[in-house]
Enzyme design. Structure first.
Site, PDB file in Angstrom:
ATOM      1  N   LYS A 199       0.941  -1.320  -0.111  1.00  0.00           N
ATOM      2  CA  LYS A 199      -0.172   0.052  -0.112  1.00  0.00           C
ATOM      3  C   LYS A 199       0.830   1.235  -0.129  1.00  0.00           C
ATOM      4  CE  LYS A 199      -3.776  -2.302   2.150  1.00  0.00           C
ATOM      5  NZ  LYS A 199      -4.799  -2.821   3.323  1.00  0.00           N
ATOM      6  N   GLN A 217      -4.952  -1.612   9.429  1.00  0.00           N
ATOM      7  CA  GLN A 217      -4.854  -2.979   8.772  1.00  0.00           C
ATOM      8  C   GLN A 217      -5.531  -4.007   9.640  1.00  0.00           C
ATOM      9  OE1 GLN A 217      -3.879  -3.357   5.726  1.00  0.00           O
ATOM     10  NE2 GLN A 217      -4.098  -5.743   5.817  1.00  0.00           N
ATOM     11  N   ASP A 240     -11.257   2.542   3.452  1.00  0.00           N
ATOM     12  CA  ASP A 240     -11.347   1.110   3.173  1.00  0.00           C
ATOM     13  C   ASP A 240     -13.034   0.704   2.978  1.00  0.00           C
ATOM     14  OD1 ASP A 240      -9.247  -0.814   3.460  1.00  0.00           O
ATOM     15  OD2 ASP A 240      -9.132  -0.434   5.820  1.00  0.00           O
TER      16      ASP A 240
HETATM   17  N1  GUN Z   1      -7.015  -7.055   5.920  1.00  0.00           N
HETATM   18  C1  GUN Z   1      -7.276  -7.789   4.643  1.00  0.00           C
HETATM   19  N2  GUN Z   1      -7.744  -6.845   3.709  1.00  0.00           N
HETATM   20  C2  GUN Z   1      -7.994  -5.640   4.307  1.00  0.00           C
HETATM   21  C3  GUN Z   1      -8.292  -4.405   3.702  1.00  0.00           C
HETATM   22  O1  GUN Z   1      -8.686  -4.316   2.586  1.00  0.00           O
HETATM   23  N3  GUN Z   1      -8.299  -3.407   4.524  1.00  0.00           N
HETATM   24  C4  GUN Z   1      -7.977  -3.596   5.870  1.00  0.00           C
HETATM   25  N4  GUN Z   1      -7.527  -2.244   6.652  1.00  0.00           N
HETATM   26  N5  GUN Z   1      -7.275  -4.592   6.266  1.00  0.00           N
HETATM   27  C5  GUN Z   1      -7.435  -5.688   5.561  1.00  0.00           C
END
Ligand code: GUN
Length: 293
Positions: free
Chosen positions: A52, A96, A119
């Protein structure tokens, strides 16, 4: 059969985003800023967050990574969320997941200001998506609708089977595929671990979106000739021939299904790269205050 190239599609979307960011900045506008909170040292989460941050660089965004050990308290984490909510320089942020067991993911998600929830996990964004209002749409479903659109895949009136009912993929995917728009206008069936006649249901599908996290679940005998297959599975399976010691395995038995379908996403290189790209799209929207404020 057409192989849907998520890697190439994501790369071209990121280039489009970067061009727009440079235009914004050259006109004196603000560079979008994404912050990420990572708690602990889960291998998958480390990789996702690293990617990211790299994607932010490709798009010309500012990024901030806040790392904490997995023994922090829920109260401490909620304070960090509050700080980011109130930081005028941060346009959007993510926490996350998964979080350590002693911290409520629901509480943390709900503490994020929905206007910065890139998100798309906050109930306000989830609810707005369900009724077709502007909102942040969670990254994986958004990436899949982008792939369907960019490959001009007809969805109107088609039967779409979604395997899996998670809050971040299966449920929002079902909402998007049934909405009155393109891509959308599908007749949607959601199947899960307690569904019956899964094979028969899948055999009737024009589009199968597999997101249950069971490697090789979808086999050729479950696929109608000419169907569109979207594989969301990314299970790590041990592989001693790889430097990392594992490889990513999709929910679809690719080798036997590929010959039978019209379009298919590979794993890796299909839905995966699109997911991070969608987060970048949401961050650009946040930077432009295009949805809220
Ligand atoms: N864990 C797995 N996929 C995601 C996501 O798209 N966002 C976040 N914040 N955590 C994750």
């Amino acid at each position: 059969m057409t192989l849907i190239d998520g890697k190439a599609t994501a790369a071209s979307i990121k280039k489009e985003i970067a061009a727009e960011v440079e235009q914004i900045v050259s006109r004196g506008g603000k560079r979008p800023h994404l912050a990420a909170i990572l708690v602990g040292h889960d291998g998958g989460s480390e990789t996702y967050v690293k990617n990211k941050v790299l994607a932010c660089e490709e798009c010309g965004f500012t990024s901030t990574l806040l790392r904490f050990e997995d023994d922090i308290t829920e109260e401490f984490l909620l304070k960090q969320v509050e700080k980011l909510n109130n930081d005028p320089d941060v346009d959007g942020f993510i926490v996350q997941l998964p979080l350590p067991k002693h911290i409520s993911e629901q509480k943390v998600t709900m503490a994020i200001d929905y206007r910065k929830d890139v998100d798309g996990f906050h109930p306000i964004n989830v609810g707005r998506m369900a009724i077709g209002l502007p909102c942040y749409i969670s990254a994986t479903p958004l990436g899949i609708t982008d792939l369907l659109a960019r490959y001009n895949i007809e969805t109107k009136g088609k039967k779409c089977v979604i395997l899996g009912r998670s809050n971040i993929v299966g449920k929002p995917m079902a909402q998007l595929m049934m909405q009155k728009r393109t891509p959308g206008d599908c007749t949607v069936t959601v199947l899960h671990s307690h569904s019956q006649n899964i094979k028969e249901e899948c055999r009737q599908a024009d589009i199968i979106i597999a997101a249950m996290g069971v490697p090789n679940f979808v086999t050729a005998d479950m696929v109608k000739p000419g169907a569109v297959i979207i594989d969301v599975g990314t299970t790590r399976v041990p592989d001693s021939s790889r430097k990392s010691g594992f490889r990513l395995n999709g929910d679809v038995k690719f080798d036997e299904v590929a010959d039978k379908c019209s379009f298919i996403t590979p794993v890796p290189g299909g839905v995966g790269p699109m997911t991070i790209c969608s987060l970048m799209k949401n961050t650009l929207l946040a930077g432009k205050k295009a949805i809220y404020e």
